[in-house]
Scaffold this motif. Structure first.
Motif, PDB file in Angstrom:
ATOM      1  N   PHE A 182       0.775  -1.241   0.000  1.00 16.14           N
ATOM      2  CA  PHE A 182       0.000   0.000   0.000  1.00 16.14           C
ATOM      3  C   PHE A 182       0.809   1.296   0.000  1.00 16.14           C
ATOM      4  CE2 PHE A 182      -2.732  -3.208   2.093  1.00 16.14           C
ATOM      5  CZ  PHE A 182      -3.781  -3.212   1.183  1.00 16.14           C
ATOM      6  N   MET A 183       2.116   1.232   0.224  1.00 15.48           N
ATOM      7  CA  MET A 183       2.898   2.472   0.271  1.00 15.48           C
ATOM      8  C   MET A 183       2.807   3.238  -1.049  1.00 15.48           C
ATOM      9  SD  MET A 183       4.901   3.998   2.575  1.00 15.48           S
ATOM     10  CE  MET A 183       6.201   5.215   2.702  1.00 15.48           C
ATOM     11  N   GLY A 184       2.838   2.519  -2.133  1.00 16.74           N
ATOM     12  CA  GLY A 184       2.789   3.173  -3.440  1.00 16.74           C
ATOM     13  C   GLY A 184       1.457   3.821  -3.756  1.00 16.74           C
ATOM     14  N   SER A 185       0.374   3.286  -3.191  1.00 18.81           N
ATOM     15  CA  SER A 185      -0.957   3.790  -3.535  1.00 18.81           C
ATOM     16  C   SER A 185      -1.497   4.825  -2.555  1.00 18.81           C
ATOM     17  CB  SER A 185      -1.947   2.618  -3.641  1.00 18.81           C
ATOM     18  OG  SER A 185      -1.989   1.892  -2.423  1.00 18.81           O
ATOM     19  N   ILE A 186      -1.246   4.646  -1.262  1.00 15.99           N
ATOM     20  CA  ILE A 186      -1.813   5.588  -0.280  1.00 15.99           C
ATOM     21  C   ILE A 186      -0.739   6.404   0.429  1.00 15.99           C
ATOM     22  CG2 ILE A 186      -3.831   4.129   0.070  1.00 15.99           C
ATOM     23  CD1 ILE A 186      -2.664   3.240   2.722  1.00 15.99           C
ATOM     24  N   GLY A 187       0.541   6.185   0.084  1.00 18.48           N
ATOM     25  CA  GLY A 187       1.603   7.022   0.604  1.00 18.48           C
ATOM     26  C   GLY A 187       1.896   6.804   2.079  1.00 18.48           C
ATOM     27  N   PHE A 188       2.152   7.901   2.777  1.00 17.75           N
ATOM     28  CA  PHE A 188       2.638   7.844   4.153  1.00 17.75           C
ATOM     29  C   PHE A 188       1.648   7.181   5.103  1.00 17.75           C
ATOM     30  CE2 PHE A 188       3.729   9.719   8.324  1.00 17.75           C
ATOM     31  CZ  PHE A 188       5.078   9.414   8.363  1.00 17.75           C
ATOM     32  N   ARG A 189       0.359   7.252   4.809  1.00 18.11           N
ATOM     33  CA  ARG A 189      -0.638   6.633   5.686  1.00 18.11           C
ATOM     34  C   ARG A 189      -0.434   5.130   5.810  1.00 18.11           C
ATOM     35  NH1 ARG A 189      -6.209   7.930   3.315  1.00 18.11           N
ATOM     36  NH2 ARG A 189      -4.973   7.794   1.408  1.00 18.11           N
ATOM     37  N   ALA A 190       0.230   4.526   4.827  1.00 22.38           N
ATOM     38  CA  ALA A 190       0.486   3.082   4.881  1.00 22.38           C
ATOM     39  C   ALA A 190       1.302   2.712   6.119  1.00 22.38           C
ATOM     40  CB  ALA A 190       1.207   2.623   3.622  1.00 22.38           C
ATOM     41  N   THR A 191       2.172   3.621   6.570  1.00 22.08           N
ATOM     42  CA  THR A 191       2.965   3.324   7.766  1.00 22.08           C
ATOM     43  C   THR A 191       2.069   3.191   8.997  1.00 22.08           C
ATOM     44  OG1 THR A 191       3.356   5.688   8.184  1.00 22.08           O
ATOM     45  CG2 THR A 191       4.980   4.524   6.841  1.00 22.08           C
ATOM     46  N   ALA A 192       0.993   3.992   9.051  1.00 24.32           N
ATOM     47  CA  ALA A 192       0.054   3.902  10.175  1.00 24.32           C
ATOM     48  C   ALA A 192      -0.759   2.616  10.109  1.00 24.32           C
ATOM     49  CB  ALA A 192      -0.874   5.110  10.181  1.00 24.32           C
ATOM     50  N   PHE A 193      -1.200   2.251   8.906  1.00 24.78           N
ATOM     51  CA  PHE A 193      -1.961   1.002   8.764  1.00 24.78           C
ATOM     52  C   PHE A 193      -1.072  -0.210   9.017  1.00 24.78           C
ATOM     53  CE2 PHE A 193      -4.827   3.722   6.136  1.00 24.78           C
ATOM     54  CZ  PHE A 193      -5.983   3.522   6.880  1.00 24.78           C
ATOM     55  N   ALA A 194       0.224  -0.088   8.717  1.00 20.19           N
ATOM     56  CA  ALA A 194       1.163  -1.180   9.000  1.00 20.19           C
ATOM     57  C   ALA A 194       1.253  -1.426  10.499  1.00 20.19           C
ATOM     58  CB  ALA A 194       2.543  -0.847   8.426  1.00 20.19           C
ATOM     59  N   GLU A 195       1.303  -0.343  11.279  1.00 22.09           N
ATOM     60  CA  GLU A 195       1.325  -0.481  12.733  1.00 22.09           C
ATOM     61  C   GLU A 195       0.036  -1.119  13.242  1.00 22.09           C
ATOM     62  OE1 GLU A 195       3.909   0.153  14.708  1.00 22.09           O
ATOM     63  OE2 GLU A 195       5.046   0.701  12.920  1.00 22.09           O
ATOM     64  N   THR A 196      -1.081  -0.660  12.724  1.00 23.47           N
ATOM     65  CA  THR A 196      -2.382  -1.191  13.147  1.00 23.47           C
ATOM     66  C   THR A 196      -2.478  -2.693  12.909  1.00 23.47           C
ATOM     67  OG1 THR A 196      -3.465   0.927  12.676  1.00 23.47           O
ATOM     68  CG2 THR A 196      -4.873  -1.026  12.796  1.00 23.47           C
ATOM     69  N   ALA A 197      -2.070  -3.124  11.720  1.00 27.99           N
ATOM     70  CA  ALA A 197      -2.135  -4.551  11.380  1.00 27.99           C
ATOM     71  C   ALA A 197      -1.200  -5.366  12.268  1.00 27.99           C
ATOM     72  CB  ALA A 197      -1.775  -4.746   9.908  1.00 27.99           C
ATOM     73  N   ALA A 198      -0.008  -4.853  12.504  1.00 28.12           N
ATOM     74  CA  ALA A 198       0.972  -5.573  13.329  1.00 28.12           C
ATOM     75  C   ALA A 198       0.473  -5.713  14.760  1.00 28.12           C
ATOM     76  CB  ALA A 198       2.307  -4.834  13.296  1.00 28.12           C
ATOM     77  N   TRP A 199      -0.045  -4.634  15.331  1.00 28.64           N
ATOM     78  CA  TRP A 199      -0.540  -4.671  16.713  1.00 28.64           C
ATOM     79  C   TRP A 199      -1.693  -5.653  16.872  1.00 28.64           C
ATOM     80  CZ3 TRP A 199      -1.064   1.400  16.985  1.00 28.64           C
ATOM     81  CH2 TRP A 199       0.220   1.956  17.039  1.00 28.64           C
ATOM     82  N   THR A 200      -2.629  -5.605  15.933  1.00 30.34           N
ATOM     83  CA  THR A 200      -3.828  -6.448  16.037  1.00 30.34           C
ATOM     84  C   THR A 200      -3.487  -7.925  15.944  1.00 30.34           C
ATOM     85  OG1 THR A 200      -5.149  -4.661  15.047  1.00 30.34           O
ATOM     86  CG2 THR A 200      -6.116  -6.873  15.083  1.00 30.34           C
ATOM     87  N   GLY A 201      -2.637  -8.284  14.973  1.00 29.13           N
ATOM     88  CA  GLY A 201      -2.251  -9.679  14.817  1.00 29.13           C
ATOM     89  C   GLY A 201      -1.539 -10.224  16.046  1.00 29.13           C
ATOM     90  N   ALA A 202      -0.598  -9.445  16.584  1.00 31.22           N
ATOM     91  CA  ALA A 202       0.146  -9.887  17.768  1.00 31.22           C
ATOM     92  C   ALA A 202      -0.755  -9.996  18.997  1.00 31.22           C
ATOM     93  CB  ALA A 202       1.292  -8.924  18.048  1.00 31.22           C
ATOM     94  N   LEU A 203      -1.714  -9.073  19.129  1.00 25.73           N
ATOM     95  CA  LEU A 203      -2.644  -9.125  20.264  1.00 25.73           C
ATOM     96  C   LEU A 203      -3.443 -10.420  20.264  1.00 25.73           C
ATOM     97  CD1 LEU A 203      -4.290  -7.980  22.641  1.00 25.73           C
ATOM     98  CD2 LEU A 203      -5.734  -6.810  20.944  1.00 25.73           C
ATOM     99  N   LEU A 204      -3.985 -10.804  19.121  1.00 24.72           N
ATOM    100  CA  LEU A 204      -4.813 -12.013  19.045  1.00 24.72           C
ATOM    101  C   LEU A 204      -4.009 -13.258  19.426  1.00 24.72           C
ATOM    102  CD1 LEU A 204      -6.811 -11.247  15.763  1.00 24.72           C
ATOM    103  CD2 LEU A 204      -7.620 -11.069  18.128  1.00 24.72           C
ATOM    104  N   VAL A 205      -2.761 -13.326  18.982  1.00 24.98           N
ATOM    105  CA  VAL A 205      -1.910 -14.477  19.301  1.00 24.98           C
ATOM    106  C   VAL A 205      -1.655 -14.554  20.805  1.00 24.98           C
ATOM    107  CG1 VAL A 205       0.406 -15.441  19.040  1.00 24.98           C
ATOM    108  CG2 VAL A 205      -0.809 -14.579  17.039  1.00 24.98           C
ATOM    109  N   ASN A 206      -1.328 -13.440  21.419  1.00 24.54           N
ATOM    110  CA  ASN A 206      -0.990 -13.445  22.848  1.00 24.54           C
ATOM    111  C   ASN A 206      -2.210 -13.617  23.738  1.00 24.54           C
ATOM    112  OD1 ASN A 206       2.059 -12.780  23.442  1.00 24.54           O
ATOM    113  ND2 ASN A 206       1.504 -11.605  21.626  1.00 24.54           N
ATOM    114  N   MET A 207      -3.357 -13.095  23.320  1.00 26.29           N
ATOM    115  CA  MET A 207      -4.592 -13.339  24.071  1.00 26.29           C
ATOM    116  C   MET A 207      -4.897 -14.827  24.129  1.00 26.29           C
ATOM    117  SD  MET A 207      -7.312 -10.356  22.969  1.00 26.29           S
ATOM    118  CE  MET A 207      -8.636 -11.161  23.877  1.00 26.29           C
TER     119      MET A 207
END
Length: 466
Positions: free
Chosen positions: A406-431
Motif C-alpha cells: 500500500f505504500m505506493g498507492s496511499i503514501g505515508f498513511r500506509a505506515t500507520a496502517f502497518a502499525e495497526t495490522a501488526a498490533w492487532t495480529g500480535a494481540l490475538l496471538v498473545n490473548m
C-alpha cells in the motif's frame, strides 16, 4: 532482613499492589520518553530538520540492539521474580550471578557487532546521503556506549522483578534532568552537533545505572558469594531459554521497523522526519499501557512462582483497566489534535502534513497495542516466551506486507496502517496463548481447593455441632 523497598506480590490486595507498583514505573517511563522528546526538540530546533532526521533515522537500528538487551534482561528477570515468589533465595542468587556473567558477555558482543556493521546497516535502510554523516556520528557514539544501556536495563529489570519500581524512578529523574541539561549545553553552548546529544545520552545512562546498582547492593538476601557464581551450564541455558526468545522478539520487531524505515527513506528527508516524530509520539502514548505490562510481568512472575494462579487473573483485570483508560485519554489526543502534535516537533509544511495524516489512524487502533502489552507480559511472566517471539515475527510480517502492498498507492498513511495490522495480529496471538496457559492452572487449582475442602468437611461439621 533488609529488603530495600522490595515488594511481595503473592499476598494482599492485588489492585492496591499493582497500582502502587505502576505509578512510580509510569513516571519513570514517561520521564524516559519526555527526555527523548526534549532531545528531539533540542536537536530539531537547534540543528534543524536534517539533524532531527539523522537522529530519528538511528531509532530503529538502536532499538534493534537495545531491544535485544531489554528482552534478555526481562527474560532473566522473570526467573528471578519466580524464585523470589517461591522464596527460594539460593536459586535467586544463582540466577542473579549467572545474569551478571551473561550480561557482561552480551554487552561486549553487541558493542563490537554494532560498531562494525553500522555503515552497512545505514546503507541497508536507504539512508539519504544528506543525513548519512550525522547518522554515523550519532550512531558510533550511542552504539559505542551500548554497555551503559545494558547495565541500566539489567539492574532495573532485577529491581522490578523484586517489586521495586521506586528506585528506577529515582534513577530516571536524575538522568533525565542531567540529559536535558547536557543536551542544551553541548548543542547551544559548545555547538557540538548531533554528537553532543549522543554524549549526553551516554553520561545520563551511567548515572541511572549507578543509582540502581547501589540499591541492589543494599538488599541482604541477594548479596552474592563466590559460590553463587559457580553454576552449572544448565542454569545459563535456562536463563537463555527464557531470555533469548524475548530478545529475538524485540529484534524481530525492530527489523520490521527497519524495513518500514527503508521504504520511508526512499521518499526523502521530509518522510524520514515525519516518521521519526510519529514514532516518538507512538512510544510516548504507548507508555502507560507498556508500564501496565511491566507491572503485569512482575505480578504474574511472582505469583506463578508461588502457585497463586487465581491472583494472576486478578492482576490481568487491573492491568487491562489501566490500559483502557490510557487508550481513551491518549488515543483521543491523536485523533482530535493531530496538527497541534505535529507542529510541536516539526517545522516544514510537508512533514507536518504527513504526520497529521498518520495520527488519527494510530489513535483509533492504539487499544490493540495497549492490550497487547498486558497479555504478552502475562504470557512471558508464566515462563512461555516462545509465543511472544512468534507474535513478534507476525508483527514484522504484517508491517512489511502492508508497506509493500500500500505504500505506493496511499503514501505515508500506509505506515500507520502497518502499525495497526501488526498490533492487532500480535494481540490475538498473545490473548489466545494467555488463556491457553492459565486456564489449565486455574482448573487444577480449583480441583485442589475442592479436594482440600472435602477432606476437612468432617472436622468442620464437628466444629459447628452437626
Amino acid at each position: 532482613m533488609k529488603t530495600a523497598s522490595v515488594s511481595d506480590f503473592t499476598n494482599g490486595n492485588s489492585t492496591k499492589q499493582i497500582l502502587g507498583f505502576f505509578w512510580p514505573l509510569l513516571i519513570t517511563s514517561m520521564l524516559q520518553q519526555l527526555y527523548n522528546f526534549a532531545d528531539t526538540l533540542i536537536v530539531g530546533k537547534g540543528l534543524g530538520d536534517n539533524a532531527l532526521a539523522a537522529v530519528g533515522n538511528m531509532g530503529s537500528l538502536f532499538f534493534l540492539v537495545i531491544g535485544f538487551s531489554i528482552g534478555l534482561s526481562n527474560g532473566f528477570g522473570v526467573l528471578i521474580a519466580q524464585s523470589f515468589g517461591a522464596k527460594n533465595y539460593e536459586m535467586l542468587r544463582r540466577n542473579l550471578a549467572a545474569t551478571i556473567k551473561l550480561a557482561a558477555f552480551i554487552a561486549i558482543l553487541l558493542t563490537t557487532l554494532s560498531l562494525l556493521f553500522l555503515p552497512n546497516a545505514l546503507h541497508l535502510i536507504n539512508t539519504d546521503e544528506v543525513i548519512m554523516q550525522d547518522s554515523l556520528s550519532y550512531g558510533y557514539i550511542v552504539l559505542g556506549g551500548v554497555s551503559t544501556s545494558i547495565l541500566y536495563n539489567v539492574s532495573s529489570s532485577i529491581l522490578r522483578s523484586l517489586g521495586d519500581s521506586k528506585t528506577p524512578l529515582k534513577a530516571i529523574v536524575a538522568s533525565s534532568f542531567l540529559n536535558v541539561g547536557l543536551d542544551a549545553f553541548f548543542i547551544f553552548v559548545l555547538h557540538t552537533g548531533v554528537e553532543g546529544a549522543a554524549i549526553a545520552t551516554i553520561i545520563s545512562q551511567i548515572v541511572s545505572s549507578v543509582i540502581c546498582i547501589r540499591r541492589l547492593m543494599r538488599i541482604d538476601f541477594i548479596k552474592l558469594k563466590k559460590s553463587d557464581f559457580k553454576n552449572r551450564l544448565s542454569l545459563y541455558l535456562g536463563l537463555l531459554k527464557n531470555g533469548l526468545p524475548m530478545a529475538f522478539m524485540n529484534s524481530i520487531t525492530a527489523i520490521g521497523c527497519m524495513v518500514v524505515q527503508s521504504f520511508v527513506n526512499e521518499y526523502g528527508v521530509a518522510y524520514t522526519s515525519a516518521y521519526s516524530v510519529c514514532g516518538k509520539y507512538n512510544n510516548l502514548f504507548m507508555n502507560p499501557a507498556f508500564t501496565a505490562g511491566n507491572a503485569m510481568s512482575a505480578f504474574t512472575s511472582q505469583n506463578y512462582g508461588a502457585g497463586n494462579f487465581d491472583r494472576i487473573r486478578e492482576g490481568l483485570r487491573v492491568c487491562l483497566k489501566i490500559a483502557f483508560v490510557a487508550y481513551l485519554l491518549l488515543g483521543s489526543l491523536l485523533v482530535f489534535f493531530p496538527h497541534t502534535l505535529a507542529t510541536f516537533l516539526l517545522e516544514g509544511e510537508e512533514p507536518i502534513a504527513l504526520a497529521v495524516s498518520y495520527f488519527p489512524i494510530t489513535g483509533v487502533s492504539l487499544i490493540a497495542v495497549d492490550f497487547l502489552f498486558v497479555y504478552r507480559s502475562g504470557v512471558q511472566g508464566m515462563g512461555h516466551p516462545f509465543i511472544p517471539m512468534c507474535s513478534g515475527i507476525l508483527e514484522m510480517v504484517m508491517r512489511i506486507l502492508v508497506i509493500v502492498l500500500f505504500m505506493g498507492s496511499i503514501g505515508f498513511r500506509a505506515t500507520a496502517f502497518a502499525e495497526t495490522a501488526a498490533w492487532t495480529g500480535a494481540l490475538l496471538v498473545n490473548m489466545a496463548a494467555f488463556y491457553r496457559f492459565l486456564l489449565p492452572k486455574l482448573s487444577k487449582e480449583g480441583r485442589h481447593s475442592k479436594m482440600t475442602l472435602k477432606g476437612h468437611l468432617p472436622t468442620l461439621k464437628k466444629a459447628i455441632g452437626q
